[in-house]
Design a protein around this motif. Structure first.
Motif, short mmCIF file in Angstrom:
data_model
loop_
_atom_site.label_atom_id
_atom_site.label_comp_id
_atom_site.label_asym_id
_atom_site.label_seq_id
_atom_site.Cartn_x
_atom_site.Cartn_y
_atom_site.Cartn_z
N CYS A 62 -8.99 -3.72 5.09
CA CYS A 62 -10.61 -2.37 4.84
C CYS A 62 -9.81 -1.09 5.73
O CYS A 62 -10.34 -0.30 4.74
CB CYS A 62 -11.30 -3.17 5.11
N ALA A 63 -9.16 -1.56 6.62
CA ALA A 63 -9.02 -0.53 6.99
C ALA A 63 -7.51 0.73 6.59
O ALA A 63 -7.48 1.20 6.87
CB ALA A 63 -8.61 -0.50 8.49
N SER A 72 -4.98 -0.97 -5.70
CA SER A 72 -6.13 -0.81 -5.91
C SER A 72 -7.12 -1.05 -5.37
O SER A 72 -7.62 -0.83 -4.85
CB SER A 72 -6.93 -0.58 -7.25
N ASN A 86 -16.10 -1.33 1.37
CA ASN A 86 -15.18 -1.63 0.33
C ASN A 86 -15.24 -3.08 0.73
O ASN A 86 -14.75 -3.57 -0.38
CB ASN A 86 -14.35 -0.88 0.46
N VAL A 115 -6.80 -0.69 3.09
CA VAL A 115 -7.11 -0.04 1.48
C VAL A 115 -8.24 0.07 1.48
O VAL A 115 -9.13 -0.26 2.11
CB VAL A 115 -6.84 -1.77 0.69
N SER A 116 -8.44 1.77 0.23
CA SER A 116 -10.15 1.80 1.02
C SER A 116 -10.48 1.28 -0.67
O SER A 116 -11.91 1.50 -1.52
CB SER A 116 -9.74 3.18 0.63
N GLY A 117 -10.03 1.09 -1.63
CA GLY A 117 -9.94 0.05 -3.10
C GLY A 117 -11.50 -1.45 -2.28
O GLY A 117 -11.12 -1.36 -1.63
N ALA A 140 -17.21 -4.21 5.60
CA ALA A 140 -16.98 -2.44 5.62
C ALA A 140 -17.12 -2.40 4.32
O ALA A 140 -17.23 -3.23 3.52
CB ALA A 140 -15.17 -3.06 5.75
N HIS A 144 1.31 -1.50 0.04
CA HIS A 144 0.20 0.19 -0.38
C HIS A 144 0.88 1.31 -0.69
O HIS A 144 0.58 2.25 -0.58
CB HIS A 144 -0.44 0.11 1.31
#
Ligand code: E4P
Length: 217
Positions: A48-49, A23, A80, A51-53, A78, A17
């Motif tokens: 998920c905390a 992504s 995403n 990576v926002s994708g 989450a 990341h």
């Protein structure tokens, strides 16, 4: 083209990341089983905390009703979270229902153009083609990816993205990009191999040596 990281390892996800080129993330039960915990929920929440994708999380159920119930719970972990559903008759039924609820489905374990097309028709957001496993079985995994991309190009109304998965080496990535795959999901070791080139290392050493020799004069 986008790169997803194919792992459930938190350290690898953090390091990748930081490179700023990832992504999303794909996991599966086998990848999760390699980690210290089998707690799918806590690992997913941690990923998920970071990576926002999209973060793909696979269902373990096998009939449509149970897949749907499981997917709804996992999607609530989450915003995403995407749900990986294997391409089976039950998986197609579940995909149609989940897609109508705006839960994004990654139709996984696709090994043929027909499977991928059926996933797209069921409303899957992604179809994952397992190149390495096809190669292992004596098929041409890249050709299957190319065929699927060609078929989906014929039907622009199908808004399904092709993920080149089961990538085992940098050449799989290169050929996936040449074929026009929307995404390649790569293991951490392959990502590191993609960054490196011996001529880059030699070039850096030579530049520094030349610079030091001038600086001494
Ligand atoms: C894809 O989403 C899968 O997790 C993965 O690419 C499988 O790779 P493998 O065939 O190396 O296990």
């Amino acid at each position: 083209m986008q790169i997803f990281l194919d792992t459930a390892n938190i350290d690898q996800i953090k390091q990748a990341h930081e490179l700023g080129i990832i992504s999303g993330v794909t996991t599966n039960p086998s990848l999760l089983s390699k980690e210290a915990t089998a707690d799918y929920e806590s690992v997913t929440r941690k990923i998920c905390a970071i990576v926002s994708g999209p973060v793909s999380v696979e269902v373990l159920s096998e009939d449509a009703a149970a897949m749907i119930a499981e997917a709804r719970v996992k999607a609530s972990w989450a915003p995403n979270v995407n749900i990986k559903i294997p391409i089976t008759a039950e998986g197609l039924k579940a995909t149609r229902v989940l897609s109508a609820e705006n839960i994004k489905v990654n139709m996984t374990l696709c090994f043929s153009p027909n499977q991928a097309l059926l996933g797209a028709l069921a409303g899957a957001t992604y179809v994952s083609i397992f190149i390495g496993r096809l190669d292992d079985a004596g098929h041409d995994g890249m050709q299957v990816v190319e065929d699927i991309i060609g078929i989906l190009d014929n039907y622009p109304e199908l808004d399904t993205r092709v993920i080149a998965a089961s990538i085992r080496n940098p050449l799989h990535f290169t050929y996936s990009a040449m074929a026009g795959a929307d995404i390649a999901t790569v293991p951490y070791n392959v990502l590191m191999q993609m960054i490196q080139h011996p001529l880059t290392d030699i070039g850096i050493k030579r530049f520094l040596a030349d610079w030091k020799s001038v600086a001494k004069k």
